[in-house]
Enzyme design. Structure first.
Site, PDB file in Angstrom:
ATOM      1  N   CYS A  11       0.846  -1.190   0.000  1.00 15.25           N
ATOM      2  CA  CYS A  11       0.000   0.000   0.000  1.00 15.25           C
ATOM      3  C   CYS A  11       0.888   1.249   0.000  1.00 15.25           C
ATOM      4  CB  CYS A  11      -0.922   0.005   1.215  1.00 15.25           C
ATOM      5  SG  CYS A  11      -0.052  -0.255   2.769  1.00 15.25           S
ATOM      6  N   CYS A  14       3.112   1.834   2.945  1.00 19.28           N
ATOM      7  CA  CYS A  14       4.310   1.009   3.072  1.00 19.28           C
ATOM      8  C   CYS A  14       5.465   1.639   2.309  1.00 19.28           C
ATOM      9  CB  CYS A  14       4.069  -0.396   2.524  1.00 19.28           C
ATOM     10  SG  CYS A  14       2.513  -1.102   3.041  1.00 19.28           S
TER      11      CYS A  14
END
Lengths: 77, 338
Positions: A11, A14
């Site tokens: 995502c 991250c």
């Protein structure tokens, strides 16, 4: 040699955390190795229930948050 | 001394917030009719007034709410929630899980690790589902914005109904014994040692709230503005009671249609509320609009794809089917009762 691992299935949070960690390590001039752990089965082995998470030398330092490079430096030293 | 400093700062911030907030309506009117010199009652001018009034209003509500919720959430972690839920019997567990879903920090990108974490810790499958339904569907942002725009009745209905769907759907899913429709690796997953929690003081909680404001507002402001723009368009250009014929109480098919339309759509809760407000204004029935809103924020295609990692297709469909059916029933109920 510090081993930095970023746990998360890719995502945007991250990526932001990985970038912060990389910046921190570079600015400190330490030897490091960074790895993104995206496989959910591997992530579960660290016992985290929120992503992204930051792991340094096998130890979970932070879960579910993005940190600034400054905050990460404290965890790398 | 630090406590005093924080208290003073917070008080000043809240006072300033209130001062601006309660003058926004006047500002919207002044901006549209005095500054831009637009005609009262025109399509464009009422759309502009709606936009100029609602944008700062919603964004300000958002900042306040996210900060408050951030503080509340600093008391709850997924680890703590899991500890409470493991070993609970099913019915009580479903109710607790639905309630905890409201306050535990949750992001749909963490749905998978959370699911695995719960199931491997012995939380029953149906209870885990109650949590997974309530966490995204009863969105704290939506809750407080509904309160700000329509008052406590609509906000209360939304929360009560969301909890009911989460509890009942989770309970049914538990009764169906769908364990074999979970990807086998979930049960083989070896959970590592749980992360130890850092002690947190009040200053830490306030910081947690501020970080939540920065993270969330920077992410959702664009949805909010888009939502308000669509709402403003509806407000200015759609004739009064135009929607009553096909989104009103008498159009029996409007509720399932609203849910079918809402599932593939994905918007942030903060963005959907201005649209909800504009739809209600133009004669849409409350049950239909609530059903649409819950389908948009509670069920989404990205979520289905994420869940597919741990659930076999049949269980993904069952999960979506039961929740969608719950939303439809609730929509009808509202339209009949209100």
């Amino acid at each position: 040699m510090k081993k930095i691992q970023i746990l998360g299935s890719g995502c945007s949070k991250c990526k932001a955390l990985a970038l912060s960690a990389e910046t921190a390590a570079k600015e400190m001039g330490i030897e490091y190795q960074i790895e993104k752990v995206t496989d959910i089965k591997e992530i579960m082995k660290f016992g985290v229930m929120m992503t992204p998470a930051l792991v340094v030398d096998g130890q979970v330092k932070v879960v579910g948050k993005i940190l600034s490079p400054e905050q990460i430096k404290a965890m790398l030293s | 001394m630090r406590i005093l400093k924080w208290t003073l700062l917070l008080t000043a911030a809240v006072l300033l917030w209130g001062l601006i907030y309660f003058n926004l309506a006047a500002f919207g009117g002044w901006f549209t009719y005095s500054l831009l010199k637009m005609q009262q009652g025109g399509h464009l001018s009422s759309a502009v007034e709606f936009f100029v009034f609602e944008t700062p209003k919603v964004l300000m509500l958002l900042v306040l709410v996210v900060f408050g919720i951030g503080i509340i959430r600093s008391f709850f972690t997924p680890e703590r929630t899991r500890k409470i839920l493991s070993g609970k019997s099913e019915t009580v567990g479903n109710i607790l899980a639905a309630l905890l879903g409201v306050v535990t920090p949750f992001c749909s990108c963490s749905a998978v690790p959370l699911f695995v974490g719960f199931v491997t810790a012995g939380v029953p499958l149906g209870v885990t589902f109650s949590f997974l339904i309530s966490a995204p569907m009863i969105n704290e942002i939506a809750l407080v914005m509904l309160f700000g725009m329509f008052g406590w009745k609509v906000a209360g209905l939304y929360m009560g109904v969301g909890l009911l769907i989460a509890i009942v759907a989770g309970w049914i899913l538990g009764r169906l014994h769908m364990e074999k429709h979970i990807e086998p690796w979930v049960f083989e997953a070896k959970m590592g040692e749980a992360v130890k929690e850092d002690a947190i003081n009040w200053e830490g909680r306030i910081r947690y709230g501020l970080i939540a404001v920065r993270d969330i507002v920077s992410k959702v402001w664009i949805y909010v503005i888009l939502g308000i723009a669509v709402g403003a368009g509806i407000h200015g250009y759609v004739p009064q009671d135009f929607l009553a014929s096909f989104m009103g109480k008498d159009a029996w098919w409007s509720v399932p249609a609203a849910v079918l339309l809402g599932v593939p759509m994905y918007s942030n809760a903060a963005g959907i509320i201005p649209i909800v407000k504009a739809l209600l204004e133009k004669g849409a029935a409350l049950g239909t609009v609530l059903a649409f809103m819950m389908a948009v924020i509670g069920l989404s295609l990205p979520e289905a794809i994420i869940l597919r990692n741990i659930l076999k297709p049949k269980l993904v469909f069952t999960f979506f089917g039961i929740v969608a059916a719950g939303i439809i029933i609730i929509g009808y109920l509202f339209n009949i009762l209100l």
